[in-house]
Design a protein around this motif. Sequence first.
Motif: not given
Length: 120
Positions: A12-15, A84-85, A104-105, A111-112
């Motif tokens: 997940m860090r890499q994603i 979770e959100g 996620k997703p 992100f922007r």
Amino acid sequence: MRVLVADDSRVMRQIVIRTLRQAGYDWWEITEAPDGAAALEMVVADDPDLVLSDWNMPEMTGIELLRTMRAQGIETPFGFVTSEGSTEMREQADAAGALFLIAKPFSAETFRDTIDPFLA
């Protein structure tokens, strides 16, 4: 811009890092932490410009990390990138001083749209 990505999942860090690069933040210097406790040590030692953290991690959760940072007077900008959100989590994040919570997703566009307003 020096950014710390904290997540107990290396994948997940890499994603997250790949998505940041796709969002156009390829100039950021990104370091990684495998849990909240390691992230706290890195924040104290390295004073990053932004922390992006998962919520659920061993040793110290993301919300515990944020609360500990604020209790120690560390005002580093902080955002969550988590699976979770829920409304409750968003309220807790906001009350603790997080800038945002990306659930996620997610996409480079997410992100922007979420991060850019805080970079101005």
